[in-house]
Every structure is written in structure tokens, then in C-alpha cells.
Design a protein around this motif. Structure first.
Motif, PDB file in Angstrom:
ATOM      1  N   THR A  27      32.731   2.522   2.953  1.00 38.70           N
ATOM      2  CA  THR A  27      33.946   3.342   3.066  1.00 38.70           C
ATOM      3  C   THR A  27      33.564   4.665   3.734  1.00 38.70           C
ATOM      4  OG1 THR A  27      33.641   4.492   0.973  1.00 38.70           O
ATOM      5  CG2 THR A  27      34.820   2.385   0.878  1.00 38.70           C
ATOM      6  N   PRO A  28      34.556   5.362   4.321  1.00 37.36           N
ATOM      7  CA  PRO A  28      34.246   6.667   4.924  1.00 37.36           C
ATOM      8  C   PRO A  28      33.552   7.605   3.930  1.00 37.36           C
ATOM      9  CG  PRO A  28      36.399   5.952   5.623  1.00 37.36           C
ATOM     10  CD  PRO A  28      35.934   4.938   4.618  1.00 37.36           C
ATOM     11  N   ARG A  29      34.031   7.620   2.694  1.00 34.89           N
ATOM     12  CA  ARG A  29      33.407   8.496   1.680  1.00 34.89           C
ATOM     13  C   ARG A  29      31.949   8.104   1.446  1.00 34.89           C
ATOM     14  NH1 ARG A  29      34.561  13.242   0.699  1.00 34.89           N
ATOM     15  NH2 ARG A  29      32.348  13.392   1.092  1.00 34.89           N
ATOM     16  N   GLU A  30      31.694   6.800   1.293  1.00 38.81           N
ATOM     17  CA  GLU A  30      30.316   6.342   1.040  1.00 38.81           C
ATOM     18  C   GLU A  30      29.394   6.659   2.222  1.00 38.81           C
ATOM     19  OE1 GLU A  30      31.334   2.491  -1.865  1.00 38.81           O
ATOM     20  OE2 GLU A  30      30.983   2.184   0.272  1.00 38.81           O
ATOM     21  N   ILE A  31      29.902   6.464   3.439  1.00 31.45           N
ATOM     22  CA  ILE A  31      29.068   6.733   4.623  1.00 31.45           C
ATOM     23  C   ILE A  31      28.788   8.235   4.726  1.00 31.45           C
ATOM     24  CG2 ILE A  31      28.934   6.602   7.144  1.00 31.45           C
ATOM     25  CD1 ILE A  31      30.648   4.010   6.941  1.00 31.45           C
ATOM     26  N   VAL A  36      25.158  12.969   3.985  1.00 30.48           N
ATOM     27  CA  VAL A  36      24.881  14.279   3.371  1.00 30.48           C
ATOM     28  C   VAL A  36      23.593  14.197   2.540  1.00 30.48           C
ATOM     29  CG1 VAL A  36      25.765  16.010   1.738  1.00 30.48           C
ATOM     30  CG2 VAL A  36      27.310  14.954   3.413  1.00 30.48           C
ATOM     31  N   GLU A  37      23.436  13.106   1.833  1.00 28.54           N
ATOM     32  CA  GLU A  37      22.217  12.915   1.030  1.00 28.54           C
ATOM     33  C   GLU A  37      20.982  12.864   1.944  1.00 28.54           C
ATOM     34  OE1 GLU A  37      20.639   9.903  -2.473  1.00 28.54           O
ATOM     35  OE2 GLU A  37      22.203   9.222  -1.115  1.00 28.54           O
ATOM     36  N   ALA A  38      21.143  12.219   3.097  1.00 29.00           N
ATOM     37  CA  ALA A  38      20.033  12.125   4.065  1.00 29.00           C
ATOM     38  C   ALA A  38      19.673  13.504   4.602  1.00 29.00           C
ATOM     39  CB  ALA A  38      20.415  11.188   5.211  1.00 29.00           C
ATOM     40  N   VAL A  39      20.682  14.307   4.876  1.00 29.57           N
ATOM     41  CA  VAL A  39      20.426  15.671   5.378  1.00 29.57           C
ATOM     42  C   VAL A  39      19.706  16.484   4.305  1.00 29.57           C
ATOM     43  CG1 VAL A  39      21.522  17.819   6.162  1.00 29.57           C
ATOM     44  CG2 VAL A  39      22.340  15.605   7.025  1.00 29.57           C
ATOM     45  N   LYS A  40      20.152  16.331   3.061  1.00 34.11           N
ATOM     46  CA  LYS A  40      19.480  17.062   1.967  1.00 34.11           C
ATOM     47  C   LYS A  40      18.024  16.635   1.845  1.00 34.11           C
ATOM     48  CE  LYS A  40      23.341  18.341  -0.988  1.00 34.11           C
ATOM     49  NZ  LYS A  40      24.392  17.597  -1.662  1.00 34.11           N
ATOM     50  N   ALA A  41      17.744  15.388   2.173  1.00 31.89           N
ATOM     51  CA  ALA A  41      16.363  14.881   2.059  1.00 31.89           C
ATOM     52  C   ALA A  41      15.497  15.287   3.254  1.00 31.89           C
ATOM     53  CB  ALA A  41      16.388  13.361   1.913  1.00 31.89           C
ATOM     54  N   GLY A  42      16.114  15.803   4.321  1.00 34.75           N
ATOM     55  CA  GLY A  42      15.293  16.276   5.451  1.00 34.75           C
ATOM     56  C   GLY A  42      15.786  15.864   6.833  1.00 34.75           C
ATOM     57  N   ALA A  43      16.812  15.035   6.913  1.00 32.45           N
ATOM     58  CA  ALA A  43      17.312  14.637   8.242  1.00 32.45           C
ATOM     59  C   ALA A  43      18.112  15.782   8.866  1.00 32.45           C
ATOM     60  CB  ALA A  43      18.195  13.397   8.122  1.00 32.45           C
ATOM     61  N   SER A  44      18.020  15.903  10.186  1.00 27.48           N
ATOM     62  CA  SER A  44      18.858  16.897  10.864  1.00 27.48           C
ATOM     63  C   SER A  44      19.832  16.223  11.837  1.00 27.48           C
ATOM     64  CB  SER A  44      17.999  17.922  11.612  1.00 27.48           C
ATOM     65  OG  SER A  44      17.103  17.256  12.486  1.00 27.48           O
ATOM     66  N   ILE A  45      19.579  14.949  12.130  1.00 28.20           N
ATOM     67  CA  ILE A  45      20.484  14.179  13.010  1.00 28.20           C
ATOM     68  C   ILE A  45      20.990  12.965  12.228  1.00 28.20           C
ATOM     69  CG2 ILE A  45      20.657  12.781  15.130  1.00 28.20           C
ATOM     70  CD1 ILE A  45      18.367  14.385  16.321  1.00 28.20           C
ATOM     71  N   ILE A  46      22.277  12.709  12.326  1.00 26.60           N
ATOM     72  CA  ILE A  46      22.837  11.495  11.727  1.00 26.60           C
ATOM     73  C   ILE A  46      23.297  10.576  12.850  1.00 26.60           C
ATOM     74  CG2 ILE A  46      24.688  10.527  10.297  1.00 26.60           C
ATOM     75  CD1 ILE A  46      22.548  12.039   8.676  1.00 26.60           C
ATOM     76  N   HIS A  47      22.628   9.426  12.944  1.00 26.20           N
ATOM     77  CA  HIS A  47      23.031   8.387  13.908  1.00 26.20           C
ATOM     78  C   HIS A  47      24.147   7.603  13.234  1.00 26.20           C
ATOM     79  CE1 HIS A  47      22.658   5.075  16.796  1.00 26.20           C
ATOM     80  NE2 HIS A  47      22.685   4.272  15.748  1.00 26.20           N
ATOM     81  N   LEU A  48      25.349   7.698  13.807  1.00 23.35           N
ATOM     82  CA  LEU A  48      26.529   7.242  13.060  1.00 23.35           C
ATOM     83  C   LEU A  48      27.192   5.982  13.626  1.00 23.35           C
ATOM     84  CD1 LEU A  48      28.162   8.220  10.572  1.00 23.35           C
ATOM     85  CD2 LEU A  48      29.680   9.396  12.169  1.00 23.35           C
ATOM     86  N   GLU A  65      36.440  10.054  13.067  1.00 21.25           N
ATOM     87  CA  GLU A  65      36.898  11.426  12.823  1.00 21.25           C
ATOM     88  C   GLU A  65      36.856  11.751  11.329  1.00 21.25           C
ATOM     89  OE1 GLU A  65      40.842  12.304  14.302  1.00 21.25           O
ATOM     90  OE2 GLU A  65      40.206  14.375  14.633  1.00 21.25           O
ATOM     91  N   GLN A  66      37.331  10.788  10.541  1.00 24.01           N
ATOM     92  CA  GLN A  66      37.364  10.996   9.089  1.00 24.01           C
ATOM     93  C   GLN A  66      35.947  11.215   8.534  1.00 24.01           C
ATOM     94  OE1 GLN A  66      39.429   7.682   7.334  1.00 24.01           O
ATOM     95  NE2 GLN A  66      39.322   8.550   5.276  1.00 24.01           N
ATOM     96  N   VAL A  67      35.025  10.343   8.931  1.00 26.47           N
ATOM     97  CA  VAL A  67      33.650  10.437   8.416  1.00 26.47           C
ATOM     98  C   VAL A  67      32.988  11.729   8.906  1.00 26.47           C
ATOM     99  CG1 VAL A  67      31.368   9.345   8.386  1.00 26.47           C
ATOM    100  CG2 VAL A  67      33.413   7.922   8.247  1.00 26.47           C
ATOM    101  N   SER A  68      33.181  12.044  10.185  1.00 26.69           N
ATOM    102  CA  SER A  68      32.569  13.263  10.747  1.00 26.69           C
ATOM    103  C   SER A  68      33.068  14.492   9.997  1.00 26.69           C
ATOM    104  CB  SER A  68      32.938  13.432  12.220  1.00 26.69           C
ATOM    105  OG  SER A  68      32.536  12.320  12.944  1.00 26.69           O
ATOM    106  N   THR A  69      34.370  14.552   9.749  1.00 28.13           N
ATOM    107  CA  THR A  69      34.941  15.711   9.057  1.00 28.13           C
ATOM    108  C   THR A  69      34.366  15.812   7.654  1.00 28.13           C
ATOM    109  OG1 THR A  69      36.954  15.429  10.331  1.00 28.13           O
ATOM    110  CG2 THR A  69      37.124  16.813   8.377  1.00 28.13           C
ATOM    111  N   GLN A  70      34.278  14.694   6.978  1.00 26.25           N
ATOM    112  CA  GLN A  70      33.750  14.721   5.605  1.00 26.25           C
ATOM    113  C   GLN A  70      32.290  15.186   5.603  1.00 26.25           C
ATOM    114  OE1 GLN A  70      34.577  10.983   3.635  1.00 26.25           O
ATOM    115  NE2 GLN A  70      36.776  11.299   3.700  1.00 26.25           N
ATOM    116  N   ILE A  71      31.508  14.734   6.581  1.00 24.83           N
ATOM    117  CA  ILE A  71      30.103  15.170   6.640  1.00 24.83           C
ATOM    118  C   ILE A  71      30.049  16.675   6.918  1.00 24.83           C
ATOM    119  CG2 ILE A  71      27.898  14.974   7.882  1.00 24.83           C
ATOM    120  CD1 ILE A  71      28.674  12.042   8.533  1.00 24.83           C
ATOM    121  N   LYS A  72      30.801  17.083   7.933  1.00 20.13           N
ATOM    122  CA  LYS A  72      30.750  18.499   8.355  1.00 20.13           C
ATOM    123  C   LYS A  72      31.284  19.435   7.277  1.00 20.13           C
ATOM    124  CE  LYS A  72      29.048  18.266  12.564  1.00 20.13           C
ATOM    125  NZ  LYS A  72      27.971  19.052  13.125  1.00 20.13           N
TER     126      LYS A  72
END
Ligand code: KMH
Ligand code: ZN
Length: 273
Positions: A27-31, A36-48, A65-72
């Protein structure tokens, strides 16, 4: 800065199903949460990549758009949209999400067998996607699955047929592409250095190649892509539960080499974004 390690995370991919991998975010929320969890662990790029209401891969703009907004809304990171989609996605569908103008987008550099499918990237497809990336001012990450694709980059660069500013990602270990043996990575990096000295590069090791290739890239001064799109096992026979678990292991290894995850700002600086 030279020692900092760019970690890109491929959080979901297009080919996995819940049947083969029960922890798959769909789901958009899960993705978004996985990103976000990946960024917290050290990622700076999300291949989406994203999934539709049935969990199937899709290039629908509204879902990107939905997923990008939720991440941002939760963190700063560099979004890199897939233009590869799933095996069989049409070129128009593949380009559609670029209208949202993410900072980066992929550009695969040749057609190949992809498991039992065909990942079509004929010359016309490459130029079509390259044109849209250029029009939307999205920085390409050139995806190299085989040695010949790097030679294609060399040829196109000579003729001015691909954008001059890009990042390179070697994706090794897809059945149908170049395997993830370390000598293959060394060969590719050596060739890249001849084509473009100092060009930034990362490696994405598929399946069992992920750990040895990321460790090698860390030692060689390159960067890495990690995530369940490429590898669903933590070790042989043991499924990994999240992207973050894969990233945390790579961060631990990198620290031993005195390399540390690049912040988002540093990643932008290294890549010239
Ligand atoms: N799903 C693969 C067929 C990309 O994201 O640009 C293509 C792919 C590459 O994943
Ligand atoms: Zn992908």
C-alpha cells in the motif's frame, strides 16, 4: 566527503509478490513507511516503484504522487523514480511518473532477458525515456546490467546521445544479465574509469551477490544500492524482515572501512543535484 557512502534503497521493486515475500510493502502507506525507515537507517536515495490497490506493480502517477508526498512529509531524501517499471510495462507508462519531476530517474541501457521475461530497452525506448528525463530536468541514473550496456554508454556519449550528467548503477546478478562475481564489478569499474574518470557509481547486487558486492564497492570507493527489490534474504534460507535490516548491516560494514552513510545534502553535493 570522499569517504562518505551513498546508500540507495530499492524498497519494493516491481517483480516481487506477497506469495514469495510476505513482508512486501504494497500500500502507499506501507511503501512510504518502508522508505522512511530506510532513510532513518542510512539511505539518502529511495529507488521507487509503487503498487496498485491489488498489490500489482504500476506506474500510475497518482500513486507515485501519494507515496512521494507521504515520504516527503516525514523526511528529506532523494526520490529516484523507476522508469523500468515491471517487465512488459509500455514506454509511455514507464515515463508517466516523471511528470512529478523527482530529483532522479532510472534509464536502463539495453534490452535483456530478465529471468523468464524480456526487459525491453531498444534504442528507441532509451532515447524516448532520456528525452523525458531531460525535459523534466530529472537526473538519470544509468542502469547497467551487462558489459555491453556500458559500451553503449561510451558510444552514445561520443555521439552526444545521452545526457552528459548522470550517476551509474551496476545491477549485477539478474538471470540474463552479468553475474555478481567480483571480477565483473572490477572489470566494469575499470572500463568506466577509462570512459569517464571520476564518474560516480554504485552497485546493486541481486540475491546472494548483494552482500559481497556491496562490501567490495565500499572497499573500492564506490556507492551501494540495497533493498528487497534486489534481495529478500538476510542470509541463506532466512528472509530479511525489512529494508532497514539490510541497510543497518551495510552501515556496520562500512563503518569498519571508515566510510559512513552520506547525508542527503552530501549526496546531492556528490551527485551534483
Ligand atoms: N523491474 C525491472 C524489469 C528500474 O527500476 O529502472 C526493471 C527495473 C529497473 O526495476
Ligand atoms: Zn527498479
Amino acid at each position: 566527503m570522499a569517504n562518505e557512502l551513498i546508500i540507495a534503497c530499492c524498497v519494493v521493486g516491481a517483480e516481487l509478490t506477497k506469495e514469495t515475500y510476505p513482508y512486501l510493502p504494497t500500500t502507499p502507506r506501507e511503501i512510504a513507511d518502508a522508505a522512511v525507515e530506510a532513510v532513518k537507517a542510512g539511505a539518502s536515495i529511495i529507488h521507487l516503484h509503487v503498487r496498485d490497490e491489488q498489490g500489482r506493480p504500476t506506474q500510475r502517477v497518482d500513486i507515485f504522487e501519494q507515496v512521494s508526498t507521504q515520504i516527503k512529509n516525514s523526511c528529506d531524501c532523494i526520490l529516484q523514480f523507476s522508469t523500468g517499471g515491471a517487465v512488459g510495462t509500455t514506454v509511455d507508462e514507464r515515463c508517466a511518473p516523471l511528470v512529478l519531476r523527482p530529483e532522479m530517474g532510472t534509464l536502463s541501457m539495453g534490452t535483456m532477458n530478465f529471468g523468464d521475461g524480456i526487459f525491453e530497452n531498444g534504442e528507441k525506448t532509451i532515447f524516448t525515456i532520456a528525452d523525458v528525463l531531460k525535459k523534466q530536468q530529472v537526473m538519470p541514473e544509468l542502469e547497467i546490467f551487462d558489459y555491453g550496456m556500458l559500451e553503449t554508454v561510451e558510444r552514445y556519449l561520443r555521439k552526444g546521445l545521452v545526457p552528459a550528467h548522470f550517476h551509474i548503477d551496476f545491477v549485477l546478478g539478474i538471470p540474463g544479465g552479468m553475474s555478481g562475481e567480483i571480477r565483473n564489478l572490477v572489470l566494469l569499474v575499470d572500463k568506466l574509469e577509462k570512459i569517464r574518470p571520476g564518474q560516480s557509481w554504485s552497485v546493486a547486487g541481486v540475491g546472494r551477490w548483494q552482500l559481497p558486492l556491496t562490501t567490495t564497492a565500499i572497499a573500492m570507493g564506490g556507492h551501494v544500492r540495497i533493498g528487497i527489490e534486489d534481495n529478500i534474504y538476510y542470509r541463506k534460507g532466512e528472509l530479511v524482515k525489512s529494508n532497514a535490516d539490510l541497510i543497518k548491516r551495510v552501515v556496520r560494514i562500512a563503518n569498519e572501512f571508515d566510510r559512513h552513510p552520506a547525508s542527503v545534502a552530501t549526496t546531492r553535493e556528490i551527485l551534483g543535484l
